[in-house]
Scaffold this active site. Structure first.
Site, short mmCIF file in Angstrom:
data_model
loop_
_atom_site.label_atom_id
_atom_site.label_comp_id
_atom_site.label_asym_id
_atom_site.label_seq_id
_atom_site.Cartn_x
_atom_site.Cartn_y
_atom_site.Cartn_z
N ASP A 9 66.02 28.08 73.11
CA ASP A 9 66.90 29.01 73.83
C ASP A 9 66.90 28.87 75.36
O ASP A 9 66.82 29.88 76.08
CB ASP A 9 66.54 30.46 73.47
CG ASP A 9 66.73 30.77 71.98
OD1 ASP A 9 67.20 29.89 71.24
OD2 ASP A 9 66.40 31.91 71.57
N HIS A 82 73.82 39.73 74.98
CA HIS A 82 73.43 38.42 75.53
C HIS A 82 73.86 37.31 74.58
O HIS A 82 74.03 37.53 73.38
CB HIS A 82 71.91 38.35 75.74
CG HIS A 82 71.14 38.42 74.46
ND1 HIS A 82 70.87 39.61 73.82
CD2 HIS A 82 70.62 37.45 73.66
CE1 HIS A 82 70.21 39.37 72.70
NE2 HIS A 82 70.05 38.07 72.57
N LYS A 106 71.40 30.19 66.06
CA LYS A 106 70.79 31.26 65.27
C LYS A 106 71.23 32.62 65.79
O LYS A 106 71.54 32.76 66.98
CB LYS A 106 69.26 31.14 65.31
CG LYS A 106 68.69 31.22 66.71
CD LYS A 106 67.20 30.97 66.73
CE LYS A 106 66.66 31.10 68.13
NZ LYS A 106 66.83 32.42 68.74
N CYS A 151 61.21 34.42 70.90
CA CYS A 151 61.67 33.30 70.07
C CYS A 151 60.68 32.15 69.97
O CYS A 151 60.56 31.53 68.91
CB CYS A 151 63.06 32.86 70.51
SG CYS A 151 64.29 34.14 70.15
C1 VGL Z 1 65.35 36.07 72.54
C2 VGL Z 1 65.49 38.34 72.61
C3 VGL Z 1 66.72 38.32 71.99
C4 VGL Z 1 64.55 34.84 72.86
C5 VGL Z 1 66.58 36.01 71.91
O1 VGL Z 1 65.16 33.74 72.97
O2 VGL Z 1 63.32 34.96 73.02
N1 VGL Z 1 64.81 37.23 72.85
N2 VGL Z 1 67.26 37.14 71.65
ZN ZN Z 2 69.25 37.12 70.92
#
Ligand code: VGL
Ligand code: ZN
Length: 201
Positions: A9, A82, A106, A151
């Site tokens: 991410d 987000h 995802k 994540c």
């Molecule tokens: C994430 C919160 C919501 C991450 C993704 O990538 O850690 N955290 N969505």
């Molecule tokens: Zn997220």
């Protein structure tokens, strides 16, 4: 041994100025790019949510961002909107080297979040990554990216549970750190046998 780098991410919404900015999130880009040549496979995940995703606080009455609520599949933190599909914030950081093997998206199903690269947040619906890695004979994984305590940690814990040899390189990770979530995530990873290397940024 065939080894893979899994880049979690590294998207604009998790970098300074983004919707769910992780402090210093953009600082992971240079070390991750530098690591890539050392791996047989480079895989990336991309958080990818519909605009009405159930992990967004905006979809819940009387709830605020960073509250935790109970969903059918267990506890869920509510986040600011987000990584909405096709939005600017969902794009990878522009300096991230994208010459990898696989991009796994995802979190695109409205009713369930997916922190882990392996399973959605019910901890049982597979993303298919395990099958992909098995097919390629990859058992040795290094995880880096954002965010350490969500994540990255969920992916590392699932990978350890699935029997992979798992390393998290903290030099190339940054955390959200919500109410001690970083300390908890580090303790869980250590007790699951995840190898933690590098220094916290
Ligand atoms: C994430 C919160 C919501 C991450 C993704 O990538 O850690 N955290 N969505
Ligand atoms: Zn997220």
């Amino acid at each position: 041994m065939t080894k893979a780098l899994i880049v979690i991410d590294v998207q604009l919404d998790f970098c300074p100025g983004g919707a769910l900015a992780v402090p210093g999130g953009d600082q992971v880009v240079a070390p991750i790019n530098a690591m890539m040549p050392d791996y047989d496979a480079v895989l990336m995940t991309q958080d990818w949510h519909p605009a009405d995703h159930s992990s967004f606080a905006s979809q819940h009455r009387d709830a605020a961002a960073y509250d935790s609520i109970e969903m059918s599949y267990g506890p869920q933190v509510l986040w600011p909107d987000h990584c909405v599909i096709d939005s600017a914030g969902a794009q990878f950081h522009p300096d991230l080297d994208l010459r990898g093997d696989l991009i796994l998206r995802k979190g695109y199903r409205r009713h369930i979040d997916s922190y882990s690269a392996f399973f959605e947040n019910d901890q049982s619906t597979p993303t298919g990554l395990h099958g992909y890695l098995q097919d390629r004979g990859i058992r040795d994984l290094t995880l880096v990216g954002l965010a350490t305590d969500f994540c990255v940690a969920f992916s590392a814990l699932d990978a350890a549970r699935l029997g992979y040899d798992v390393t998290v390189d903290l030099t190339a990770c940054r955390a959200i750190d919500l109410d001690g979530s970083l300390t908890t995530a580090v303790a869980h990873m250590q007790s699951a046998g995840v190898r933690l290397v590098g220094a916290f940024g």
